[in-house]
Motif scaffolding. Structure first.
Motif, PDB file in Angstrom:
ATOM      1  N   ILE A   5       0.868  -1.179   0.000  1.00  0.00           N
ATOM      2  CA  ILE A   5       0.000   0.000   0.000  1.00  0.00           C
ATOM      3  C   ILE A   5       0.902   1.226   0.000  1.00  0.00           C
ATOM      4  O   ILE A   5       2.085   1.143   0.353  1.00  0.00           O
ATOM      5  CB  ILE A   5      -1.002   0.013   1.174  1.00  0.00           C
ATOM      6  CG1 ILE A   5      -0.293  -0.078   2.519  1.00  0.00           C
ATOM      7  CG2 ILE A   5      -2.036  -1.113   0.999  1.00  0.00           C
ATOM      8  CD1 ILE A   5      -1.221   0.068   3.725  1.00  0.00           C
ATOM      9  N   TYR A   6       0.339   2.366  -0.391  1.00  0.00           N
ATOM     10  CA  TYR A   6       1.144   3.552  -0.667  1.00  0.00           C
ATOM     11  C   TYR A   6       0.580   4.798   0.003  1.00  0.00           C
ATOM     12  O   TYR A   6      -0.633   4.953   0.131  1.00  0.00           O
ATOM     13  CB  TYR A   6       1.227   3.774  -2.184  1.00  0.00           C
ATOM     14  CG  TYR A   6       1.775   2.568  -2.886  1.00  0.00           C
ATOM     15  CD1 TYR A   6       3.144   2.384  -3.024  1.00  0.00           C
ATOM     16  CD2 TYR A   6       0.925   1.573  -3.363  1.00  0.00           C
ATOM     17  CE1 TYR A   6       3.655   1.249  -3.622  1.00  0.00           C
ATOM     18  CE2 TYR A   6       1.419   0.436  -3.966  1.00  0.00           C
ATOM     19  CZ  TYR A   6       2.793   0.275  -4.092  1.00  0.00           C
ATOM     20  OH  TYR A   6       3.292  -0.861  -4.682  1.00  0.00           O
ATOM     21  N   HIS A  36      -3.930   8.323   5.442  1.00  0.00           N
ATOM     22  CA  HIS A  36      -4.507   7.829   4.192  1.00  0.00           C
ATOM     23  C   HIS A  36      -3.477   7.006   3.418  1.00  0.00           C
ATOM     24  O   HIS A  36      -2.371   7.477   3.163  1.00  0.00           O
ATOM     25  CB  HIS A  36      -4.925   9.003   3.302  1.00  0.00           C
ATOM     26  CG  HIS A  36      -6.045   9.803   3.848  1.00  0.00           C
ATOM     27  ND1 HIS A  36      -7.352   9.601   3.469  1.00  0.00           N
ATOM     28  CD2 HIS A  36      -6.074  10.811   4.756  1.00  0.00           C
ATOM     29  CE1 HIS A  36      -8.131  10.456   4.104  1.00  0.00           C
ATOM     30  NE2 HIS A  36      -7.373  11.204   4.903  1.00  0.00           N
ATOM     31  N   PHE A  37      -3.854   5.818   3.025  1.00  0.00           N
ATOM     32  CA  PHE A  37      -3.058   4.990   2.125  1.00  0.00           C
ATOM     33  C   PHE A  37      -3.914   4.655   0.915  1.00  0.00           C
ATOM     34  O   PHE A  37      -5.136   4.825   0.929  1.00  0.00           O
ATOM     35  CB  PHE A  37      -2.623   3.686   2.815  1.00  0.00           C
ATOM     36  CG  PHE A  37      -1.419   3.837   3.701  1.00  0.00           C
ATOM     37  CD1 PHE A  37      -0.142   3.589   3.220  1.00  0.00           C
ATOM     38  CD2 PHE A  37      -1.562   4.205   5.024  1.00  0.00           C
ATOM     39  CE1 PHE A  37       0.969   3.722   4.039  1.00  0.00           C
ATOM     40  CE2 PHE A  37      -0.461   4.342   5.855  1.00  0.00           C
ATOM     41  CZ  PHE A  37       0.804   4.092   5.358  1.00  0.00           C
ATOM     42  N   GLU A  74     -11.570   0.739   4.585  1.00  0.00           N
ATOM     43  CA  GLU A  74     -12.860   1.418   4.702  1.00  0.00           C
ATOM     44  C   GLU A  74     -13.331   1.930   3.353  1.00  0.00           C
ATOM     45  O   GLU A  74     -12.531   2.381   2.527  1.00  0.00           O
ATOM     46  CB  GLU A  74     -12.742   2.572   5.698  1.00  0.00           C
ATOM     47  CG  GLU A  74     -12.364   2.076   7.085  1.00  0.00           C
ATOM     48  CD  GLU A  74     -12.106   3.177   8.081  1.00  0.00           C
ATOM     49  OE1 GLU A  74     -12.604   3.040   9.215  1.00  0.00           O
ATOM     50  OE2 GLU A  74     -11.411   4.158   7.760  1.00  0.00           O
ATOM     51  N   VAL A  75     -14.633   1.879   3.157  1.00  0.00           N
ATOM     52  CA  VAL A  75     -15.233   2.354   1.914  1.00  0.00           C
ATOM     53  C   VAL A  75     -15.110   3.866   1.846  1.00  0.00           C
ATOM     54  O   VAL A  75     -15.403   4.571   2.810  1.00  0.00           O
ATOM     55  CB  VAL A  75     -16.704   1.913   1.804  1.00  0.00           C
ATOM     56  CG1 VAL A  75     -17.352   2.506   0.562  1.00  0.00           C
ATOM     57  CG2 VAL A  75     -16.794   0.391   1.782  1.00  0.00           C
ATOM     58  N   ALA A  80     -15.057   2.354  -3.256  1.00  0.00           N
ATOM     59  CA  ALA A  80     -13.864   1.510  -3.158  1.00  0.00           C
ATOM     60  C   ALA A  80     -13.354   1.474  -1.724  1.00  0.00           C
ATOM     61  O   ALA A  80     -13.516   2.432  -0.967  1.00  0.00           O
ATOM     62  CB  ALA A  80     -12.772   2.053  -4.077  1.00  0.00           C
ATOM     63  N   SER A  81     -12.722   0.367  -1.353  1.00  0.00           N
ATOM     64  CA  SER A  81     -12.107   0.240  -0.033  1.00  0.00           C
ATOM     65  C   SER A  81     -10.693   0.799  -0.075  1.00  0.00           C
ATOM     66  O   SER A  81      -9.894   0.427  -0.939  1.00  0.00           O
ATOM     67  CB  SER A  81     -12.059  -1.225   0.399  1.00  0.00           C
ATOM     68  OG  SER A  81     -13.350  -1.687   0.675  1.00  0.00           O
ATOM     69  N   PHE A  82     -10.408   1.704   0.863  1.00  0.00           N
ATOM     70  CA  PHE A  82      -9.084   2.306   0.989  1.00  0.00           C
ATOM     71  C   PHE A  82      -8.492   1.913   2.329  1.00  0.00           C
ATOM     72  O   PHE A  82      -9.205   1.840   3.336  1.00  0.00           O
ATOM     73  CB  PHE A  82      -9.165   3.834   0.913  1.00  0.00           C
ATOM     74  CG  PHE A  82      -9.311   4.372  -0.480  1.00  0.00           C
ATOM     75  CD1 PHE A  82      -8.228   4.941  -1.132  1.00  0.00           C
ATOM     76  CD2 PHE A  82     -10.529   4.317  -1.130  1.00  0.00           C
ATOM     77  CE1 PHE A  82      -8.359   5.448  -2.415  1.00  0.00           C
ATOM     78  CE2 PHE A  82     -10.671   4.821  -2.417  1.00  0.00           C
ATOM     79  CZ  PHE A  82      -9.576   5.386  -3.053  1.00  0.00           C
TER      80      PHE A  82
END
Length: 115
Positions: A5-6, A36-37, A74-75, A80-82
């Protein structure tokens, strides 16, 4: 198998994290209460949306599994899930970093085959 993940941040923020040994997130992360990723498929859109025109950024890659239960999927945008990290990031957990510069077209140039 690991899930990369980034996260992107300003060079000065990352330099401070390296000195401190942990990264508490950007001002936006702190306001939201998590770091946030994005997945590899999400990071280019995230950069265009949240970091357009910003140069001298650092791209950070971390294995999602290395972050333990503080990482929540989480949506968010578009359903989308982040991945969101509800803790400071221990810099020792970072797999690799790279400069995230702007190309001649004004868009970020991504390393590691991300595009």
């Amino acid at each position: 198998m690991t899930t990369p993940i980034y996260h992107m941040c300003r060079r000065d923020e990352w330099d401070e994290a390296l000195r401190a040994g942990s990264y508490a997130g950007s001002s936006q992360d702190k306001a939201d209460g998590f770091i946030h990723f994005s997945t590899g498929a999400q990071i280019v859109v995230s950069a265009a949306k949240h970091r357009a025109g910003q140069d001298d950024l650092v791209l950070i890659e971390v294995s999602a599994e290395a972050l333990g239960p503080a990482l929540k999927w989480e949506v968010s945008r578009g359903g989308a899930s982040f991945p969101h990290l509800y803790a400071a990031l221990d810099v020792a957990r970072v797999a690799r970093t790279a400069p995230l510069k702007l190309g001649a077209d004004g868009r970020h140039v991504f390393p590691w085959g991300l595009a």
